[in-house]
Design a protein around this motif. Structure first.
Motif, PDB file in Angstrom:
ATOM      1  N   GLU A 146       0.808  -1.256  -0.094  1.00 39.48           N
ATOM      2  CA  GLU A 146      -0.127   0.054   0.004  1.00 39.48           C
ATOM      3  C   GLU A 146       0.912   1.199   0.116  1.00 39.48           C
ATOM      4  O   GLU A 146       0.638   2.213  -0.592  1.00 39.48           O
ATOM      5  CB  GLU A 146      -0.921   0.121   1.126  1.00 39.48           C
ATOM      6  CG  GLU A 146      -1.775   1.195   1.218  1.00 39.48           C
ATOM      7  CD  GLU A 146      -2.770   1.175   0.164  1.00 39.48           C
ATOM      8  OE1 GLU A 146      -3.616   2.232   0.149  1.00 39.48           O
ATOM      9  OE2 GLU A 146      -3.102   0.232  -0.425  1.00 39.48           O
ATOM     10  N   ARG A 168       2.106   1.603  -3.356  1.00 41.88           N
ATOM     11  CA  ARG A 168       1.130   2.129  -4.429  1.00 41.88           C
ATOM     12  C   ARG A 168       0.875   3.776  -4.166  1.00 41.88           C
ATOM     13  O   ARG A 168       0.666   4.399  -5.004  1.00 41.88           O
ATOM     14  CB  ARG A 168      -0.293   1.616  -4.051  1.00 41.88           C
ATOM     15  CG  ARG A 168      -1.315   1.893  -4.954  1.00 41.88           C
ATOM     16  CD  ARG A 168      -2.757   1.350  -4.630  1.00 41.88           C
ATOM     17  NE  ARG A 168      -3.269   2.090  -3.313  1.00 41.88           N
ATOM     18  CZ  ARG A 168      -3.540   3.282  -3.483  1.00 41.88           C
ATOM     19  NH1 ARG A 168      -3.942   3.726  -4.448  1.00 41.88           N
ATOM     20  NH2 ARG A 168      -4.048   3.910  -1.933  1.00 41.88           N
ATOM     21  N   LEU A 169       1.027   4.268  -2.794  1.00 41.00           N
ATOM     22  CA  LEU A 169       1.016   5.670  -2.623  1.00 41.00           C
ATOM     23  C   LEU A 169       1.891   6.403  -3.399  1.00 41.00           C
ATOM     24  O   LEU A 169       1.764   7.612  -3.853  1.00 41.00           O
ATOM     25  CB  LEU A 169       0.774   5.782  -1.125  1.00 41.00           C
ATOM     26  CG  LEU A 169      -0.563   5.376  -0.531  1.00 41.00           C
ATOM     27  CD1 LEU A 169      -0.477   5.641   1.031  1.00 41.00           C
ATOM     28  CD2 LEU A 169      -1.623   6.080  -1.028  1.00 41.00           C
ATOM     29  N   THR A 170       3.133   5.793  -3.004  1.00 36.64           N
ATOM     30  CA  THR A 170       4.348   6.544  -3.789  1.00 36.64           C
ATOM     31  C   THR A 170       4.196   6.330  -5.302  1.00 36.64           C
ATOM     32  O   THR A 170       4.596   7.645  -6.043  1.00 36.64           O
ATOM     33  CB  THR A 170       5.491   5.462  -3.112  1.00 36.64           C
ATOM     34  OG1 THR A 170       5.760   5.716  -1.734  1.00 36.64           O
ATOM     35  CG2 THR A 170       6.852   6.431  -3.739  1.00 36.64           C
ATOM     36  N   GLU A 171       4.003   5.343  -5.909  1.00 39.65           N
ATOM     37  CA  GLU A 171       3.570   5.330  -7.292  1.00 39.65           C
ATOM     38  C   GLU A 171       2.682   6.199  -7.602  1.00 39.65           C
ATOM     39  O   GLU A 171       2.823   6.972  -8.780  1.00 39.65           O
ATOM     40  CB  GLU A 171       3.227   4.047  -7.641  1.00 39.65           C
ATOM     41  CG  GLU A 171       4.604   2.760  -7.526  1.00 39.65           C
ATOM     42  CD  GLU A 171       3.723   1.337  -7.645  1.00 39.65           C
ATOM     43  OE1 GLU A 171       2.621   1.211  -7.850  1.00 39.65           O
ATOM     44  OE2 GLU A 171       4.807   0.533  -7.548  1.00 39.65           O
ATOM     45  N   ALA A 172       1.629   6.472  -6.944  1.00 39.09           N
ATOM     46  CA  ALA A 172       0.491   7.451  -7.547  1.00 39.09           C
ATOM     47  C   ALA A 172       1.229   8.800  -7.193  1.00 39.09           C
ATOM     48  O   ALA A 172       0.714   9.764  -8.066  1.00 39.09           O
ATOM     49  CB  ALA A 172      -0.717   7.341  -6.498  1.00 39.09           C
ATOM     50  N   ALA A 219       3.216   9.154 -10.349  1.00 38.00           N
ATOM     51  CA  ALA A 219       2.623   9.308 -11.537  1.00 38.00           C
ATOM     52  C   ALA A 219       2.015  10.735 -11.671  1.00 38.00           C
ATOM     53  O   ALA A 219       1.670  11.459 -12.664  1.00 38.00           O
ATOM     54  CB  ALA A 219       1.391   8.401 -11.605  1.00 38.00           C
ATOM     55  N   GLN A 220       1.375  11.273 -10.307  1.00 41.41           N
ATOM     56  CA  GLN A 220       0.898  12.579 -10.637  1.00 41.41           C
ATOM     57  C   GLN A 220       2.103  13.657 -10.892  1.00 41.41           C
ATOM     58  O   GLN A 220       1.902  14.751 -11.535  1.00 41.41           O
ATOM     59  CB  GLN A 220       0.446  12.945  -9.066  1.00 41.41           C
ATOM     60  CG  GLN A 220      -0.113  14.293  -8.787  1.00 41.41           C
ATOM     61  CD  GLN A 220      -0.679  14.645  -7.374  1.00 41.41           C
ATOM     62  OE1 GLN A 220      -0.625  13.776  -6.447  1.00 41.41           O
ATOM     63  NE2 GLN A 220      -0.954  15.884  -7.175  1.00 41.41           N
TER      64      GLN A 220
END
Length: 702
Positions: free
Chosen positions: A60, A63-67, A70-71
């Motif tokens: 998780e 995933r937050l880091t990847e988001a 991506a942002q």
């Protein structure tokens, strides 16, 4: 001899005792072994569970880091991605002449007619004499005749409804084609005006091109004010830039097992500032690219862009538009750039000679270039630019811009919303997602920029789209209004109808702008089922009468009025109910009631249309409040006739309700030859509710 025998018995007993003790030791050791094995297995399961939990939390965090990555990548690649987006063209505004096909639904299917054999079959197997058999045949034939007559009458009624529905559709289709062709012809005039350097045409076209552009992410603002200088062939505009908060403050997220918490790594302030500054430069360059790419008419020789943010001026503390970037770009200089490969900051400052705030995060302003107000003829789209400027007319707004405005409204209401592609949208203009856990879900939205009442066909088609798409709800948004047939069809279904007045009220409620022609800003839309509905704006001239309705019992009713000629309502707009608070001329309107009345209608009998010869009052169970009730609880009913000052002139008795009925004609005021009006008590009840009743007065609901 006996002593040896005794000694042998003792030995056997001692051996048995040793065997028993040995067995107990073995069992105890086995139990201890099983216990140790269980504890090892439990510990292993706990370790595996802890490991799985740790893996989940770490995943998780990743995933937050990847988001976040991506942002950030989307912000860094804004200009390159925007350059890959298709250029805006006048052809995008052309409206197709292909209309929604005529779809009468069940009305298209002829009703099955009975056959004599069906009734003879019911009477087969007679074993009596010929006399009894002949009598049974006559009875069967009589039943067949009655059934055939009923079916024939129903079929004729279906054919009449189908013909009326077809006529209604043909009239609607003809009006649509007239509007579409007028719109498309207007585009040709707009193109000619652009080639001729017309200021108004240039401002409208290029503002719409920016506002409807597919190059801008939905989370970035699109507020624009523009003006055009025909002598210099120059477009001057103010464009809203994103705020510093758009650059994520967090760089990464990491799970810490010792504290069972996520730890955020902050992005360095210097890095955020550099990213934000680069983003502002990209935005300005992308605006220039969108404008020059949309200029298929050669209307632009140069463009001036002032990029601003709405915030409090750090010097005065007052709200202001703070310009953080500005540039004047000549067509020739801009044409030589390859924007996909440039450094945005260097290109803006060195390549085009623009200005960019050194500390935009601290709102350090730059001196703006030429402003739209210095040119004249300013037009604004989106947001609230311009302060006191006139609000955009929803009737004349570009259709793409109108759909974007509706999507923006849904986002302002806390939902995720995007507009669909112009082709292949399956009748859906906006797709929204309501995150509310119970009432939320997927919403399909259709947008109808009409001036006349939306036909029931559009509501039925929306319901079909909701079913086909598997959506939770369908919303039909229009600049016009809906008739009672549309509201009654939508009742009990996952449909919501938003008429023009309510749309404008919602826009203003959520900080957006829009008006309906010269009607200005409405006071708000009345809500269905309100105990004291707000009267519609000024219409009915005095003197008027108040018809106050009261009854015993706690059943909730909708009291409605129909202005009729004979037994047919003049039009759907002459049916006054909870979603249509007055007739077009205002001669009949809903009113706030006072005790002891439970509902009230205001009527100016002298102002009723000349061809109207009766005013019919009806009542129906409110299905939202009492879905399982009937009119058994509607008793001791009466109508109080009051003058405009509230003085009681008369009391009119009406029929009580009956079990099983859910709608009732209370009575009607009928015009006499001398011009006076006489009240005639009603009493006809309906088991199919308001929908069934309206069918008798010529209002199609199905």
């Amino acid at each position: 001899m006996s002593r040896r025998a005794s000694s042998g018995l003792i030995g056997v007993w001692a051996e048995a005792q040793r065997q028993q003790q040995r067995s107990q030791v073995i069992r105890q050791r086995e139990a201890e072994r099983r216990q140790r094995a269980y504890e090892r297995e439990a510990a292993r399961g706990q370790r595996e569970q802890q490991a799985a939990y740790k893996q989940h939390r770490e995943a998780e965090a990743r995933r937050l880091t990847e988001a976040l990555d991506a942002q950030l990548a989307a912000l860094q690649g804004l200009l390159a991605a925007g350059c890959r987006a298709p250029a805006f063209r006048m052809a995008a505004l052309v409206r197709s002449e292909q209309l929604e096909p005529f779809n009468p639904g069940a009305l298209a299917q002829p009703l099955p007619m009975p056959h004599l054999q069906q009734f003879q079959h019911q009477s087969s197997g007679w074993t009596l004499g010929s006399g009894r058999r002949a009598q049974a045949e006559r009875e069967a034939h009589d039943r067949y005749t009655q059934a055939w007559q009923a079916a024939h009458a129903a079929e004729q009624q279906r054919q009449r409804q189908l013909a009326a529905y077809r006529q209604q559709y043909d009239e609607w289709a003809a009006a649509q084609l007239v509007g579409i062709r007028a719109h498309n012809n207007g585009l040709g005039e707009l193109a000619a005006a652009l080639r001729a350097g017309d200021s108004e045409a240039a401002v409208e076209y290029f503002s719409a091109a920016l506002y409807a552009s597919a190059a801008w992410p939905e989370n970035l603002p699109r507020q624009v004010s523009a003006a055009y200088d025909p002598a210099a062939r120059q477009l001057v505009l103010d464009w809203e830039l994103p705020r510093f908060e758009v650059v994520p403050q967090t760089k990464a997220v990491r799970y810490v097992p010792s504290t069972d918490q996520d730890k955020e790594t902050a992005r360095p302030v210097t890095q955020r500032r550099a990213l934000y500054r680069d983003l502002l430069a990209q935005c300005v360059l992308l605006v220039l690219r969108e404008l020059y790419a949309a200029d298929e008419f050669g209307a632009l020789d140069s463009v001036v862009v002032n990029g601003f943010v709405d915030d409090h001026d750090p010097v005065t503390g007052r709200e202001a538009q703070i310009v953080l970037a500005t540039v004047r770009a000549e067509r020739e200089a801009f044409a030589g750039l390859r924007l996909e490969q440039v450094s945005a900051v260097d290109c803006l400052l060195d390549g085009l000679g623009g200005q960019l705030s050194a500390r935009p995060d601290q709102l350090a302003a730059v001196r703006p270039g030429r402003r739209p107000g210095e040119v004249g003829g300013v037009v604004s789209h989106g947001g609230h630019a311009g302060g006191g400027e006139e609000e955009p007319d929803l009737f004349t707004m570009d259709p793409i811009a109108f759909e974007n405005l509706v999507a923006e409204l849904f986002r302002a209401m806390g939902m995720e919303a995007v507009t669909t592609q112009r082709s292949g949208d399956g009748g859906v203009d906006v797709e929204a997602l309501d995150p509310a856990p119970i009432r939320g879900g997927r919403i399909v939205v259709q947008v109808k920029r009409y001036r006349n009442t939306v036909p029931p066909t559009a509501v039925r088609d929306l319901y079909g789209t909701v079913q086909d798409r598997g959506a939770n709800k369908g919303v039909l948004v229009t600049t016009a209004s809906f008739g009672p047939g549309s509201y009654t069809f939508a009742n009990g279904k996952p449909l919501e109808l938003v008429p023009g007045a309510e749309l404008v009220a919602l826009l203003h409620q959520h900080g957006l702008r829009g008006r309906l022609g010269d009607g200005g800003r409405p006071a708000g839309a009345a809500e269905r089922g309100a105990a004291t509905p707000t009267p519609a704006p000024a219409a009915a001239p005095a003197p008027y009468n108040v018809l106050g309705m009261s009854w015993s019992g706690s059943v909730a009713l909708d009291v409605c009025a129909l202005v009729c000629e004979g037994g047919r309502v003049l039009s759907e707009d002459h049916f006054v109910f909870f979603n249509n608070l007055q007739t077009p001329d205002g001669s009949v309107r809903s009113a706030a009631h006072t005790a002891p009345d439970k509902a009230a209608v205001e009527v100016d009998f002298d102002a009723l249309p000349e061809r109207a010869d009766r005013l019919v009052l009806v009542a129906a169970i409110d299905p939202e409040v009492n879905p399982d009730a009937d009119l058994t609880g509607f008793a001791e009913a009466r109508i109080r006739l009051l003058d405009s000052a509230g003085h009681e002139l008369d009391q009119l008795e009406v029929s009580d309700g009956r079990p099983g009925e859910t709608a009732l004609v209370l009575g009607s005021f009928r015009r006499r030859p001398d011009g006076d009006w006489k009240f005639v008590i009603g009493g006809k009840g309906y088991r199919g509710g308001l929908e069934d009743l309206l069918g008798d007065f010529g209002i199609e609901v199905a």
